[in-house]
Motif scaffolding. Structure first.
Motif, PDB file in Angstrom:
ATOM      1  N   UNK A 152       8.440   9.229  -3.361  1.00 43.73           N
ATOM      2  CA  UNK A 152       8.117   8.330  -4.780  1.00 43.73           C
ATOM      3  C   UNK A 152       9.341   7.169  -5.025  1.00 43.73           C
ATOM      4  N   UNK A 153      10.292   7.532  -4.719  1.00 41.47           N
ATOM      5  CA  UNK A 153      11.543   6.575  -5.044  1.00 41.47           C
ATOM      6  C   UNK A 153      11.119   5.139  -4.021  1.00 41.47           C
ATOM      7  N   UNK A 154      10.805   5.452  -3.025  1.00 39.87           N
ATOM      8  CA  UNK A 154      10.587   4.449  -1.857  1.00 39.87           C
ATOM      9  C   UNK A 154       9.299   3.455  -2.401  1.00 39.87           C
ATOM     10  N   UNK A 155       8.267   4.257  -3.018  1.00 38.31           N
ATOM     11  CA  UNK A 155       7.043   3.853  -3.347  1.00 38.31           C
ATOM     12  C   UNK A 155       7.469   2.762  -4.707  1.00 38.31           C
ATOM     13  N   UNK A 156       8.063   3.276  -5.479  1.00 37.06           N
ATOM     14  CA  UNK A 156       8.704   2.569  -6.683  1.00 37.06           C
ATOM     15  C   UNK A 156       9.376   1.225  -6.177  1.00 37.06           C
ATOM     16  N   UNK A 158       8.254  -2.583  -6.780  1.00 32.57           N
ATOM     17  CA  UNK A 158       9.142  -3.615  -7.590  1.00 32.57           C
ATOM     18  C   UNK A 158       9.568  -4.844  -6.433  1.00 32.57           C
ATOM     19  N   UNK A 159       9.419  -4.573  -5.365  1.00 34.76           N
ATOM     20  CA  UNK A 159      10.037  -5.697  -4.391  1.00 34.76           C
ATOM     21  C   UNK A 159       8.926  -6.668  -4.492  1.00 34.76           C
ATOM     22  N   UNK A 160       7.921  -6.202  -4.792  1.00 35.36           N
ATOM     23  CA  UNK A 160       6.431  -7.456  -4.455  1.00 35.36           C
ATOM     24  C   UNK A 160       6.133  -7.777  -6.186  1.00 35.36           C
ATOM     25  N   UNK A 161       6.673  -6.930  -6.994  1.00 37.74           N
ATOM     26  CA  UNK A 161       6.308  -7.300  -8.350  1.00 37.74           C
ATOM     27  C   UNK A 161       4.815  -7.691  -8.507  1.00 37.74           C
ATOM     28  N   UNK A 162       3.783  -7.122  -8.244  1.00 37.30           N
ATOM     29  CA  UNK A 162       2.326  -7.435  -8.337  1.00 37.30           C
ATOM     30  C   UNK A 162       1.757  -7.622  -9.777  1.00 37.30           C
ATOM     31  N   UNK A 163       0.666  -8.625  -9.769  1.00 37.57           N
ATOM     32  CA  UNK A 163       0.262  -8.602 -11.049  1.00 37.57           C
ATOM     33  C   UNK A 163      -0.254  -7.524 -11.315  1.00 37.57           C
ATOM     34  N   UNK A 164      -1.188  -6.923 -10.304  1.00 39.65           N
ATOM     35  CA  UNK A 164      -1.997  -5.545 -10.794  1.00 39.65           C
ATOM     36  C   UNK A 164      -1.692  -4.539  -9.650  1.00 39.65           C
ATOM     37  N   UNK A 165      -1.406  -3.399 -10.372  1.00 41.40           N
ATOM     38  CA  UNK A 165      -1.148  -2.226  -9.774  1.00 41.40           C
ATOM     39  C   UNK A 165      -2.203  -1.425 -10.062  1.00 41.40           C
ATOM     40  N   UNK A 205       0.843  -1.119   0.010  1.00 44.20           N
ATOM     41  CA  UNK A 205       0.018  -0.003  -0.094  1.00 44.20           C
ATOM     42  C   UNK A 205       0.934   1.259   0.062  1.00 44.20           C
ATOM     43  N   UNK A 206       0.715   2.309  -0.814  1.00 45.18           N
ATOM     44  CA  UNK A 206       1.040   3.502  -0.427  1.00 45.18           C
ATOM     45  C   UNK A 206      -0.123   4.693  -0.883  1.00 45.18           C
ATOM     46  N   UNK A 207      -0.095   5.718   0.141  1.00 46.39           N
ATOM     47  CA  UNK A 207      -0.746   6.947  -0.241  1.00 46.39           C
ATOM     48  C   UNK A 207      -0.532   7.606  -1.417  1.00 46.39           C
ATOM     49  N   UNK A 208      -1.290   8.431  -2.031  1.00 43.89           N
ATOM     50  CA  UNK A 208      -1.006   9.231  -3.111  1.00 43.89           C
ATOM     51  C   UNK A 208      -0.488  10.587  -2.898  1.00 43.89           C
ATOM     52  N   UNK A 209      -0.151  10.864  -1.802  1.00 43.34           N
ATOM     53  CA  UNK A 209       0.601  12.288  -1.552  1.00 43.34           C
ATOM     54  C   UNK A 209       2.111  12.045  -1.317  1.00 43.34           C
TER      55      UNK A 209
END
Ligand code: UDP
Length: 246
Positions: A145-149, A153-160, A135-139
């Motif tokens: 932003x770098x941490x969010x990316x 990428x750590x979880x490489x989800x099917x859907x984002x 989960x990451x909030x949108x603010x």
């Protein structure tokens, strides 16, 4: 009949919720590059009409569906009709149903702090085969932003799900697609709020009569100025819509 309808330069796929979710699941099963899904409504098409770069960005997505009755009407005016609307939230729900059957992962990005966590809990209850991995909030600022990316990428989800509102979410996905490890990125506006229950969808009466915009205006009067684009969109399509090649 063509597979797309050109509305003021935006080439919208003539597909419904079922077909869009099937295509997304194909991407999940097969893809080795990151795919993007956008769901333009009349307001977003007006943004694209004014901003050719944004128009190009929308047209470069893998799936572009008609989110809103205005876009469906416009397709009729340009004589290349779409059968029905395919709203982002509905596509998300149907795709989660399918992902739940085979088992898969989802990352939620957007909305105010804490909302995505509630949405995630509701999603995992309703679609038990889906694991919400992050989960990451949108603010955010550049550093966050770098941490969010990195986290995505750590979880490489099917859907984002990227729910930052338009055009922020579309621009964010296009700018970061190359560095993301998610299989399919969906830019779907206020959907995290709806999954969390903090925003209600318009009751059927409003959607059935093509006046969902009125419900949203009553709930959020601050949308009034941006909603002035709805009549502008109607006039533009009537005046210029047919000059765009189908
Ligand atoms: N939002 C966000 N970051 C921002 C601006 C907005 O996460 O910088 C979120 C906001 O909290 C809301 C969603 O984006 O959850 C926008 O929802 P809206 O219904 O306005 O979407 P739109 O109609 O613009 O697609």
């Amino acid at each position: 009949m063509s597979e797309k309808v050109n509305i003021l330069g935006v080439k919208v796929d003539k597909i419904n919720v079922e077909q869009a979710s099937d295509k997304i699941m194909e991407f999940v099963d097969s893809t080795n590059c990151v795919r993007s899904v956008f769901t333009p409504n009349s307001e977003i098409i007006m943004m694209a009409y004014r901003d050719p770069e944004f128009c190009k960005l929308l047209n470069s997505s893998d799936i572009l569906t008609a989110d809103g009755i205005g876009v469906v009407y416009a397709s009729k005016i340009v004589k290349n009709p779409i059968g029905e609307r395919a709203a982002g939230y509905d596509i998300a729900c149907r795709t989660l149903e399918k992902l739940s059957e085979k088992g898969g992962t989802l990352y939620l990005f957007g909305s105010k702090p804490g909302v995505a966590e509630t949405a995630g809990a509701n999603i995992m209850k309703k679609y038990p085969g889906v694991k919400v991995v992050g989960y990451s909030d949108g603010y955010f600022n550049e550093e966050k932003e770098k941490t969010i990316i990195a986290n995505i990428n750590r979880y490489a989800p099917d859907l984002l799900f990227v729910c930052l509102g338009a055009p922020k979410q579309e621009k964010w996905i296009a700018a970061h697609k190359a560095e993301l490890k998610a299989k399919v990125c969906l830019g779907i506006g206020g959907s995290i709020d709806v999954f969390a229950g903090t925003v209600k969808r318009a009751p059927e009466f409003f959607t059935k009569h093509g006046i969902e915009w009125l419900y949203r205006l009553l709930k959020q009067p601050s949308r009034f100025v941006r909603m002035l684009d709805l009549p502008r969109f109607g006039f533009k399509v009537l005046l210029k819509g047919r000059s765009f090649p189908q």
